[in-house]
Write a protein that holds these residues in place. Structure first.
Motif, mmCIF file in Angstrom:
data_model
loop_
_atom_site.group_PDB
_atom_site.id
_atom_site.type_symbol
_atom_site.label_atom_id
_atom_site.label_comp_id
_atom_site.label_asym_id
_atom_site.label_seq_id
_atom_site.Cartn_x
_atom_site.Cartn_y
_atom_site.Cartn_z
ATOM 1 N N MET A 103 11.340 -11.821 -39.382
ATOM 2 C CA MET A 103 12.213 -10.982 -38.548
ATOM 3 C C MET A 103 12.782 -11.823 -37.479
ATOM 4 O O MET A 103 12.345 -12.659 -37.021
ATOM 5 N N GLN A 104 14.159 -11.435 -37.020
ATOM 6 C CA GLN A 104 15.011 -12.251 -36.284
ATOM 7 C C GLN A 104 15.119 -11.202 -34.899
ATOM 8 O O GLN A 104 15.440 -10.069 -35.080
ATOM 9 N N GLY A 105 15.440 -11.762 -33.815
ATOM 10 C CA GLY A 105 15.726 -11.196 -32.585
ATOM 11 C C GLY A 105 15.988 -11.728 -31.317
ATOM 12 O O GLY A 105 15.903 -13.030 -31.399
ATOM 13 N N ASP A 106 16.381 -11.223 -30.263
ATOM 14 C CA ASP A 106 16.758 -11.827 -29.182
ATOM 15 C C ASP A 106 15.735 -11.319 -28.049
ATOM 16 O O ASP A 106 15.397 -10.385 -27.796
ATOM 17 N N PHE A 107 15.273 -12.246 -27.263
ATOM 18 C CA PHE A 107 14.585 -11.995 -26.030
ATOM 19 C C PHE A 107 15.575 -11.448 -24.979
ATOM 20 O O PHE A 107 16.386 -12.502 -24.401
ATOM 21 N N ILE A 108 15.575 -10.486 -24.305
ATOM 22 C CA ILE A 108 16.532 -10.032 -23.335
ATOM 23 C C ILE A 108 15.642 -9.827 -22.026
ATOM 24 O O ILE A 108 14.639 -9.388 -21.985
ATOM 25 N N ILE A 109 16.394 -10.107 -20.973
ATOM 26 C CA ILE A 109 15.923 -9.723 -19.659
ATOM 27 C C ILE A 109 16.305 -8.482 -19.270
ATOM 28 O O ILE A 109 17.446 -7.969 -19.492
ATOM 29 N N GLU A 110 15.139 -7.562 -18.983
ATOM 30 C CA GLU A 110 15.238 -6.512 -18.514
ATOM 31 C C GLU A 110 15.543 -6.215 -16.994
ATOM 32 O O GLU A 110 16.366 -5.327 -16.540
ATOM 33 N N ASN A 111 14.714 -6.712 -16.348
ATOM 34 C CA ASN A 111 14.743 -6.751 -14.880
ATOM 35 C C ASN A 111 14.624 -8.006 -14.348
ATOM 36 O O ASN A 111 14.032 -9.041 -14.810
ATOM 37 N N GLN A 112 15.289 -8.295 -13.232
ATOM 38 C CA GLN A 112 14.646 -9.463 -12.461
ATOM 39 C C GLN A 112 13.359 -9.433 -11.892
ATOM 40 O O GLN A 112 13.046 -8.423 -11.168
#
Length: 138
Positions: A103-112
């Motif tokens: 599985m591949q994916g991106d770690f995304i910023i939800e909130n500061q």
């Protein structure tokens, strides 16, 4: 209970493990475990104790490809009106499986992060936190 008591008396840098299906469920499970200790404390007091002692929850999932991955990092910001205040900082966004079925994916910023930013300022690590957040959003 002993772990939270130690965290609330100035022992910075504590870490513990709890099994749950999400960061929010971890908070509920922790509250339920505290209720089972036999201490006669109201639920609101327990939630306040949790909210005051925990800064972050790092949720790790075992994915269908067998690998364990951090899927969520949640910041805890105390309590308000008897509710533990939390916000996701990062989450894993699954995109696809590679040729080997991994599985591949991106770690995304939800909130500061808010309270984590204050801690970074205290230890003069603002630029390191900023750089880490920039790297995590790409």
């Amino acid at each position: 209970f002993d772990m939270l008591q130690a965290m609330n008396t100035g022992h910075d840098g504590s870490m513990s493990t709890i099994h749950s299906n999400s960061s929010v469920e971890a908070l509920s499970r922790l509250e339920n475990m505290l209720l089972m200790t036999g201490h006669e404390l109201p639920s609101q007091v327990l939630k306040s104790y949790i909210g005051d002692s925990i800064n972050l929850i790092v949720h790790v999932d075992r994915m269908r490809d067998g690998h364990r991955r951090i899927t969520q990092i949640t910041e805890i910001n105390g309590t308000k009106d008897g509710v533990i205040q939390h916000q996701d900082i990062f989450s894993l966004n699954y995109t696809h499986d590679n040729n080997e079925g991994v599985m591949q994916g991106d770690f995304i910023i939800e909130n500061q992060p808010t309270s984590i930013a204050e801690i970074a300022r205290t230890f003069k690590l603002e630029s390191e936190l900023s750089d880490a957040l920039k790297d995590g959003s790409s």
